[in-house]
Design a protein around this motif. Structure first.
Motif, PDB file in Angstrom:
ATOM      1  N   GLU A 213     -11.422  -1.624  -6.973  1.00 39.37           N
ATOM      2  CA  GLU A 213     -12.101  -1.606  -5.674  1.00 39.37           C
ATOM      3  C   GLU A 213     -11.443  -2.589  -4.710  1.00 39.37           C
ATOM      4  O   GLU A 213     -11.277  -2.296  -3.516  1.00 39.37           O
ATOM      5  N   PHE A 214     -11.067  -3.743  -5.220  1.00 37.56           N
ATOM      6  CA  PHE A 214     -10.436  -4.767  -4.396  1.00 37.56           C
ATOM      7  C   PHE A 214      -9.055  -4.313  -3.933  1.00 37.56           C
ATOM      8  O   PHE A 214      -8.692  -4.478  -2.768  1.00 37.56           O
ATOM      9  N   VAL A 215      -8.314  -3.719  -4.842  1.00 35.07           N
ATOM     10  CA  VAL A 215      -6.978  -3.221  -4.503  1.00 35.07           C
ATOM     11  C   VAL A 215      -7.079  -2.115  -3.448  1.00 35.07           C
ATOM     12  O   VAL A 215      -6.345  -2.114  -2.458  1.00 35.07           O
ATOM     13  N   LEU A 216      -8.004  -1.192  -3.635  1.00 32.08           N
ATOM     14  CA  LEU A 216      -8.136  -0.070  -2.700  1.00 32.08           C
ATOM     15  C   LEU A 216      -8.612  -0.520  -1.325  1.00 32.08           C
ATOM     16  O   LEU A 216      -8.201   0.051  -0.303  1.00 32.08           O
ATOM     17  N   GLY A 217      -9.471  -1.549  -1.262  1.00 35.22           N
ATOM     18  CA  GLY A 217      -9.905  -2.068   0.029  1.00 35.22           C
ATOM     19  C   GLY A 217      -8.760  -2.683   0.801  1.00 35.22           C
ATOM     20  O   GLY A 217      -8.601  -2.451   2.010  1.00 35.22           O
ATOM     21  N   ASN A 218      -7.923  -3.463   0.115  1.00 36.11           N
ATOM     22  CA  ASN A 218      -6.749  -4.040   0.755  1.00 36.11           C
ATOM     23  C   ASN A 218      -5.725  -2.964   1.103  1.00 36.11           C
ATOM     24  O   ASN A 218      -5.035  -3.043   2.126  1.00 36.11           O
ATOM     25  N   TYR A 219      -5.645  -1.952   0.249  1.00 36.04           N
ATOM     26  CA  TYR A 219      -4.728  -0.835   0.483  1.00 36.04           C
ATOM     27  C   TYR A 219      -5.106  -0.096   1.766  1.00 36.04           C
ATOM     28  O   TYR A 219      -4.231   0.274   2.559  1.00 36.04           O
ATOM     29  N   PHE A 220      -6.409   0.098   1.985  1.00 40.74           N
ATOM     30  CA  PHE A 220      -6.869   0.757   3.217  1.00 40.74           C
ATOM     31  C   PHE A 220      -6.435  -0.036   4.446  1.00 40.74           C
ATOM     32  O   PHE A 220      -5.931   0.531   5.429  1.00 40.74           O
ATOM     33  N   LEU A 221      -6.620  -1.352   4.411  1.00 38.32           N
ATOM     34  CA  LEU A 221      -6.247  -2.181   5.551  1.00 38.32           C
ATOM     35  C   LEU A 221      -4.740  -2.127   5.804  1.00 38.32           C
ATOM     36  O   LEU A 221      -4.294  -2.097   6.959  1.00 38.32           O
ATOM     37  N   ASN A 222      -3.941  -2.100   4.737  1.00 38.98           N
ATOM     38  CA  ASN A 222      -2.489  -1.968   4.901  1.00 38.98           C
ATOM     39  C   ASN A 222      -2.134  -0.649   5.562  1.00 38.98           C
ATOM     40  O   ASN A 222      -1.302  -0.591   6.478  1.00 38.98           O
ATOM     41  N   LYS A 223      -2.751   0.434   5.105  1.00 40.95           N
ATOM     42  CA  LYS A 223      -2.479   1.758   5.665  1.00 40.95           C
ATOM     43  C   LYS A 223      -2.938   1.851   7.116  1.00 40.95           C
ATOM     44  O   LYS A 223      -2.284   2.501   7.943  1.00 40.95           O
ATOM     45  N   LEU A 224      -4.064   1.218   7.426  1.00 39.71           N
ATOM     46  CA  LEU A 224      -4.556   1.219   8.801  1.00 39.71           C
ATOM     47  C   LEU A 224      -3.544   0.545   9.721  1.00 39.71           C
ATOM     48  O   LEU A 224      -3.264   1.028  10.829  1.00 39.71           O
ATOM     49  N   GLY A 225      -2.956  -0.567   9.254  1.00 42.97           N
ATOM     50  CA  GLY A 225      -1.941  -1.265  10.025  1.00 42.97           C
ATOM     51  C   GLY A 225      -0.664  -0.457  10.186  1.00 42.97           C
ATOM     52  O   GLY A 225       0.043  -0.583  11.196  1.00 42.97           O
ATOM     53  N   GLU A 226      -0.373   0.399   9.207  1.00 37.44           N
ATOM     54  CA  GLU A 226       0.798   1.281   9.312  1.00 37.44           C
ATOM     55  C   GLU A 226       0.566   2.361  10.364  1.00 37.44           C
ATOM     56  O   GLU A 226       1.497   2.747  11.081  1.00 37.44           O
ATOM     57  N   LYS A 227      -0.669   2.849  10.468  1.00 38.94           N
ATOM     58  CA  LYS A 227      -0.981   3.911  11.431  1.00 38.94           C
ATOM     59  C   LYS A 227      -0.949   3.376  12.864  1.00 38.94           C
ATOM     60  O   LYS A 227      -0.517   4.062  13.783  1.00 38.94           O
ATOM     61  N   ALA A 228      -1.454   2.130  13.024  1.00 40.78           N
ATOM     62  CA  ALA A 228      -1.496   1.519  14.354  1.00 40.78           C
ATOM     63  C   ALA A 228      -1.178   0.033  14.194  1.00 40.78           C
ATOM     64  O   ALA A 228      -1.960  -0.706  13.589  1.00 40.78           O
ATOM     65  N   SER A 229      -0.044  -0.409  14.704  1.00 36.26           N
ATOM     66  CA  SER A 229       0.413  -1.789  14.485  1.00 36.26           C
ATOM     67  C   SER A 229      -0.555  -2.816  15.061  1.00 36.26           C
ATOM     68  O   SER A 229      -0.617  -3.956  14.579  1.00 36.26           O
ATOM     69  N   ASN A 230      -1.334  -2.449  16.070  1.00 34.82           N
ATOM     70  CA  ASN A 230      -2.306  -3.373  16.660  1.00 34.82           C
ATOM     71  C   ASN A 230      -3.493  -3.633  15.721  1.00 34.82           C
ATOM     72  O   ASN A 230      -4.280  -4.555  15.941  1.00 34.82           O
ATOM     73  N   LEU A 231      -3.615  -2.823  14.666  1.00 37.67           N
ATOM     74  CA  LEU A 231      -4.700  -2.982  13.701  1.00 37.67           C
ATOM     75  C   LEU A 231      -4.201  -3.573  12.377  1.00 37.67           C
ATOM     76  O   LEU A 231      -4.889  -3.506  11.372  1.00 37.67           O
ATOM     77  N   LYS A 232      -3.030  -4.153  12.422  1.00 37.95           N
ATOM     78  CA  LYS A 232      -2.446  -4.737  11.206  1.00 37.95           C
ATOM     79  C   LYS A 232      -3.036  -6.120  10.953  1.00 37.95           C
ATOM     80  O   LYS A 232      -3.102  -6.953  11.865  1.00 37.95           O
ATOM     81  N   VAL A 233      -3.467  -6.364   9.719  1.00 34.30           N
ATOM     82  CA  VAL A 233      -3.964  -7.685   9.323  1.00 34.30           C
ATOM     83  C   VAL A 233      -3.265  -8.110   8.036  1.00 34.30           C
ATOM     84  O   VAL A 233      -2.716  -7.288   7.302  1.00 34.30           O
ATOM     85  N   GLN A 234      -3.302  -9.391   7.757  1.00 34.29           N
ATOM     86  CA  GLN A 234      -2.708  -9.919   6.531  1.00 34.29           C
ATOM     87  C   GLN A 234      -3.668  -9.655   5.372  1.00 34.29           C
ATOM     88  O   GLN A 234      -4.839  -9.990   5.436  1.00 34.29           O
ATOM     89  N   THR A 235      -3.182  -9.022   4.318  1.00 37.61           N
ATOM     90  CA  THR A 235      -4.012  -8.726   3.151  1.00 37.61           C
ATOM     91  C   THR A 235      -3.386  -9.370   1.913  1.00 37.61           C
ATOM     92  O   THR A 235      -2.289  -9.910   1.947  1.00 37.61           O
ATOM     93  N   TYR A 236      -4.118  -9.272   0.809  1.00 32.19           N
ATOM     94  CA  TYR A 236      -3.610  -9.796  -0.455  1.00 32.19           C
ATOM     95  C   TYR A 236      -2.583  -8.860  -1.085  1.00 32.19           C
ATOM     96  O   TYR A 236      -1.863  -9.251  -1.996  1.00 32.19           O
ATOM     97  N   LEU A 237      -2.547  -7.627  -0.617  1.00 37.38           N
ATOM     98  CA  LEU A 237      -1.699  -6.616  -1.249  1.00 37.38           C
ATOM     99  C   LEU A 237      -0.386  -6.452  -0.482  1.00 37.38           C
ATOM    100  O   LEU A 237      -0.406  -6.240   0.731  1.00 37.38           O
TER     101      LEU A 237
END
Length: 239
Positions: A213-237
């Motif tokens: 669950e933790f990996v997938l949550g960070n994975y979502f945030l990484n993918k969101l940042g890939e779709k729109a660079s303005n939504l990129k945040v630093q994650t653990y993954l």
């Protein structure tokens, strides 16, 4: 008198058992997360996603239809003290209108976010747990949206730690034709315990599932940042 003593002893035993169970789970979580190699976990994210989409989250497929599911997570509305005060006043007026025969309580319900291609799908649920709204935010709207990390209160921080990792929350403000849709997204696929005016997020009790669950949550945030660079945040993954 003797029966009251047995009742008190019984309650003490129950609370002691719960405390011991909670402490053991926390120790198990800390041990599991201390062994994590995030580079390896990043490579496993796709298989975790497939596993979840074949299980508890299989229902997401019917709303995306033939489109891909690149990543998904659970969110709640960004609900502050001001919103709570408004809802309390509104619910009180509703109750007064029915002379107190009907009690109203404003509640939050889980929202599912699904990245598919260049779009972000928002699936909103009702109090029965059924999806009753489906909004789609295209790439243009995503590029005009914002995200920020929310600070954790001291008590929240105590609940949100998994070993050396923290269950962080982010406020995602999505652009619509009207006002913004403001959501709170944890960096984990969480189960949300929602009450009037507040939402407490936590990973499942199963330690192995917690990691996924933790990996997938960070994975979502990484993918969101890939779709729109303005939504990129630093994650653990690693991205």
């Amino acid at each position: 008198m003797g029966s009251y003593i047995f009742i008190i002893i019984g309650f003490i035993a129950i609370y002691a058992g719960i405390f011991i169970w909670f402490r053991r789970k926390k120790q198990q979580s800390a041990a599991a997360f201390s062994k994590l190699n995030m580079q390896q976990e990043a490579a496993k994210a796709e298989s975790y996603k497939t596993e979840f989409l074949s299980g508890d989250f299989a229902f997401l497929k019917q709303y995306i239809k033939d489109g891909p599911i690149d990543a998904f997570t659970i969110a709640t509305l960004d609900y502050g003290k001001g919103d709570m005060a408004k809802d309390v006043a509104k619910d009180t007026l509703k109750s007064l209108a029915t002379l107190g025969t009907v009690k109203y309580n404003t509640v939050q319900t889980p929202k599912y976010l699904v990245l598919s291609g260049s779009d972000l799908h928002l699936l909103d649920t009702n109090t029965d747990g059924d999806v009753d709204k489906h909004l789609v935010f295209d790439n243009f709207r995503l590029k005009n949206s914002t995200i920020e990390e929310l600070p954790l209160a001291k008590m929240a921080m105590m609940r949100a730690n998994y070993g050396d990792y923290s269950l962080k929350n982010y406020k995602l403000s999505l652009q619509t034709d009207g006002k913004e849709v403001k959501l709170v997204i944890p960096n984990g696929i969480v189960q949300a315990m929602v009450a009037q005016g507040s939402a407490t997020s936590y990973l499942s009790n199963n330690v192995e599932k917690q990691v996924k669950e933790f990996v997938l949550g960070n994975y979502f945030l990484n993918k969101l940042g890939e779709k729109a660079s303005n939504l990129k945040v630093q994650t653990y993954l690693p991205a």
